[in-house]
Design a protein around this motif. Structure first.
Motif, PDB file in Angstrom:
ATOM      1  N   LEU A   4      38.856  55.207  67.674  1.00  7.24           N
ATOM      2  CA  LEU A   4      38.399  54.063  68.472  1.00  7.24           C
ATOM      3  C   LEU A   4      37.067  54.360  69.144  1.00  7.24           C
ATOM      4  O   LEU A   4      36.184  53.500  69.208  1.00  7.24           O
ATOM      5  N   ILE A   5      36.931  55.576  69.646  1.00  8.34           N
ATOM      6  CA  ILE A   5      35.665  55.960  70.295  1.00  8.34           C
ATOM      7  C   ILE A   5      34.521  55.881  69.298  1.00  8.34           C
ATOM      8  O   ILE A   5      33.431  55.363  69.610  1.00  8.34           O
ATOM      9  N   ALA A   6      34.737  56.378  68.093  1.00  8.27           N
ATOM     10  CA  ALA A   6      33.683  56.355  67.074  1.00  8.27           C
ATOM     11  C   ALA A   6      33.294  54.929  66.714  1.00  8.27           C
ATOM     12  O   ALA A   6      32.107  54.622  66.529  1.00  8.27           O
ATOM     13  N   ARG A   7      34.274  54.048  66.618  1.00  4.92           N
ATOM     14  CA  ARG A   7      33.972  52.654  66.285  1.00  4.92           C
ATOM     15  C   ARG A   7      33.194  51.979  67.411  1.00  4.92           C
ATOM     16  O   ARG A   7      32.193  51.290  67.165  1.00  4.92           O
ATOM     17  N   ALA A   8      33.631  52.170  68.652  1.00  4.89           N
ATOM     18  CA  ALA A   8      32.931  51.568  69.787  1.00  4.89           C
ATOM     19  C   ALA A   8      31.514  52.133  69.908  1.00  4.89           C
ATOM     20  O   ALA A   8      30.564  51.389  70.198  1.00  4.89           O
ATOM     21  N   ARG A   9      31.365  53.403  69.699  1.00  6.80           N
ATOM     22  CA  ARG A   9      30.036  54.033  69.759  1.00  6.80           C
ATOM     23  C   ARG A   9      29.093  53.406  68.729  1.00  6.80           C
ATOM     24  O   ARG A   9      27.932  53.121  69.029  1.00  6.80           O
ATOM     25  N   ARG A  10      29.604  53.206  67.522  1.00 10.76           N
ATOM     26  CA  ARG A  10      28.764  52.622  66.476  1.00 10.76           C
ATOM     27  C   ARG A  10      28.347  51.194  66.820  1.00 10.76           C
ATOM     28  O   ARG A  10      27.200  50.792  66.597  1.00 10.76           O
ATOM     29  N   ILE A  11      29.287  50.425  67.372  1.00 11.98           N
ATOM     30  CA  ILE A  11      28.970  49.044  67.751  1.00 11.98           C
ATOM     31  C   ILE A  11      27.868  49.022  68.813  1.00 11.98           C
ATOM     32  O   ILE A  11      26.910  48.239  68.731  1.00 11.98           O
ATOM     33  N   ILE A  12      27.990  49.889  69.810  1.00  4.40           N
ATOM     34  CA  ILE A  12      26.990  49.934  70.879  1.00  4.40           C
ATOM     35  C   ILE A  12      25.637  50.379  70.336  1.00  4.40           C
ATOM     36  O   ILE A  12      24.594  49.797  70.670  1.00  4.40           O
ATOM     37  N   ALA A  13      25.647  51.402  69.492  1.00  7.16           N
ATOM     38  CA  ALA A  13      24.392  51.889  68.910  1.00  7.16           C
ATOM     39  C   ALA A  13      23.728  50.809  68.066  1.00  7.16           C
ATOM     40  O   ALA A  13      22.499  50.658  68.087  1.00  7.16           O
TER      41      ALA A  13
ATOM     42  N   ASP B 275      35.215  45.229  60.540  1.00 10.22           N
ATOM     43  CA  ASP B 275      34.295  45.188  59.394  1.00 10.22           C
ATOM     44  C   ASP B 275      34.070  43.748  58.945  1.00 10.22           C
ATOM     45  O   ASP B 275      32.937  43.359  58.619  1.00 10.22           O
ATOM     46  N   ARG B 276      35.148  42.956  58.930  1.00 11.63           N
ATOM     47  CA  ARG B 276      35.014  41.553  58.528  1.00 11.63           C
ATOM     48  C   ARG B 276      34.134  40.785  59.515  1.00 11.63           C
ATOM     49  O   ARG B 276      33.297  39.961  59.114  1.00 11.63           O
ATOM     50  N   ILE B 277      34.326  41.047  60.801  1.00 14.03           N
ATOM     51  CA  ILE B 277      33.506  40.377  61.819  1.00 14.03           C
ATOM     52  C   ILE B 277      32.040  40.770  61.649  1.00 14.03           C
ATOM     53  O   ILE B 277      31.143  39.928  61.718  1.00 14.03           O
ATOM     54  N   GLU B 278      31.815  42.034  61.413  1.00 10.81           N
ATOM     55  CA  GLU B 278      30.446  42.521  61.262  1.00 10.81           C
ATOM     56  C   GLU B 278      29.761  41.903  60.046  1.00 10.81           C
ATOM     57  O   GLU B 278      28.589  41.531  60.092  1.00 10.81           O
ATOM     58  N   GLU B 279      30.498  41.781  58.953  1.00 15.12           N
ATOM     59  CA  GLU B 279      29.919  41.245  57.723  1.00 15.12           C
ATOM     60  C   GLU B 279      29.702  39.735  57.800  1.00 15.12           C
ATOM     61  O   GLU B 279      28.745  39.209  57.244  1.00 15.12           O
TER      62      GLU B 279
END
Length: 263
Positions: free
Chosen positions: A183-192, A122-126
Motif C-alpha cells: 500500500l505504501i508503494a502504491r500511495a508513493r507512486r500516486i503522489i510522485a 490501475d483501471r482508474i489511472e488508465e
C-alpha cells in the motif's frame, strides 16, 4: 588411424559425428531428430508433494471458514483439524502454532484484497485524466476506503492480524509488513505522479507522505478497541486524518515547489 570430431550445425540440433580417415559417418538412415521436451510443472510434482499441498489447502480452507464465523480466540486447533478432515498429529506437522493459522487464513484474504485494490487503481489511472491534484489524493483515499471496508468484515481478527506486524516473533510479522509495504508503494507512486504532473506540491517526500497515510490507518485500527470506538466509524476517522495529510499538497495557484507549511 586418425580420428576427428566434426561438429555439424543444423537449425534444430548440434550433432557430433565421428570421421575416420577423413570419411564422415552420417546419421543412420531413418534416425529421427529428437528434442528433449521439459516436463510440465505438474508432472514434476510427485504424489507425496501433491498430498502435502492438498493437506495445506484443506487446512487453509478450514481456517478461513471458521474465522468467518467466530473470533480467532475461540477457535481451537483441534476444531480446525476436524474441519479439515485430518488428525491432530497431522495438523501440527503442517502448522506450527495457532498463530500461524491467522497468518494463513487472514493473510490470504488480505493478499486478495490488495490484488483487487491495485487492479482497481490501475483501471482508474488508465481511464481517468487528472483535472487537479484532488484526483491523485482521491485515489489514495480509495485505497484506504477499501481497506476500511475489509476491516469491517471482521474487526476482531483484523486487529489481531495487524498486531502480528508489530511482533517480530510472530509467524505473520514479515507477511503483514510486506502487505503494508504494498500500500505504501502504491500511495508513493500516486503522489510522485501527481508531483511530476504539476498537480501536487513537489517539495514534499512522497514516501514520507505514503508512510504517514499507512500509519494513520494502522493507528485507527489499533486504537478502535482500546478507545472503545465503534468499528463502523473507522472510515470517518481515517478519512479526516487522510484529508489533513493530503489536501495541503494540492496546488491551488501556488507554485509546485511551495512548502505547504509556509502557506
Amino acid at each position: 588411424m586418425r580420428a576427428l570430431i566434426v561438429i555439424v550445425y543444423s537449425q534444430r540440433e548440434i550433432a557430433l559425428r565421428l570421421c575416420i580417415t577423413g570419411q564422415f559417418l552420417p546419421r543412420p538412415q531413418g534416425e529421427a531428430m529428437t528434442r528433449k521436451v521439459p516436463a510440465s510443472p505438474n508432472a514434476r510434482i510427485g504424489l507425496r508433494e501433491q498430498s502435502r499441498l492438498e493437506v495445506m489447502r484443506r487446512i487453509r480452507a478450514a481456517a478461513v471458514d471458521l474465522l468467518a464465523t467466530k473470533p480467532y480466540a475461540s477457535i481451537t486447533t483441534k476444531e480446525v483439524a476436524q474441519h479439515a478432515g485430518i488428525g491432530d498429529a497431522t495438523f501440527f506437522r503442517y502448522v506450527s502454532s495457532k498463530d500461524e493459522l491467522l497468518t494463513l487464513a487472514y493473510g490470504d484474504r488480505m493478499d486478495s484484497v490488495l490484488d483487487e485494490l491495485e487492479r482497481e487503481d490501475d483501471r482508474i489511472e488508465e481511464a481517468g485524466e487528472a483535472e487537479d491534484g484532488h484526483w491523485y489524493c482521491d485515489r489514495i483515499r480509495n485505497l484506504y476506503r477499501a481497506r476500511a471496508d475489509f476491516y469491517l468484515q471482521d474487526p476482531v481478527n483484523a486487529s489481531l492480524y495487524l498486531r502480528q506486524g508489530f511482533d517480530i516473533a510472530s509467524p505473520g510479522c514479515e507477511r503483514a509488513i510486506q502487505q503494508g509495504d504494498r500500500l505504501i508503494a502504491r500511495a508513493r507512486r500516486i503522489i510522485a505522479d501527481g508531483q511530476a504532473a504539476g498537480r501536487l506540491i513537489a517539495g514534499v517526500d512522497p514516501l514520507a507522505v505514503a508512510q504517514n497515510c499507512q500509519g494513520i490507518f494502522i493507528h485507527e485500527v489499533d486504537r478502535t478497541p482500546v478507545r472503545g470506538f465503534e468499528p463502523e466509524t473507522i472510515w470517518q476517522r481515517v478519512d479526516a486524518r487522510l484529508s489533513a495529510q493530503l489536501d495541503p499538497l494540492v496546488l491551488d495557484g501556488r507554485s509546485a515547489g511551495t512548502d505547504p507549511s509556509a502557506s
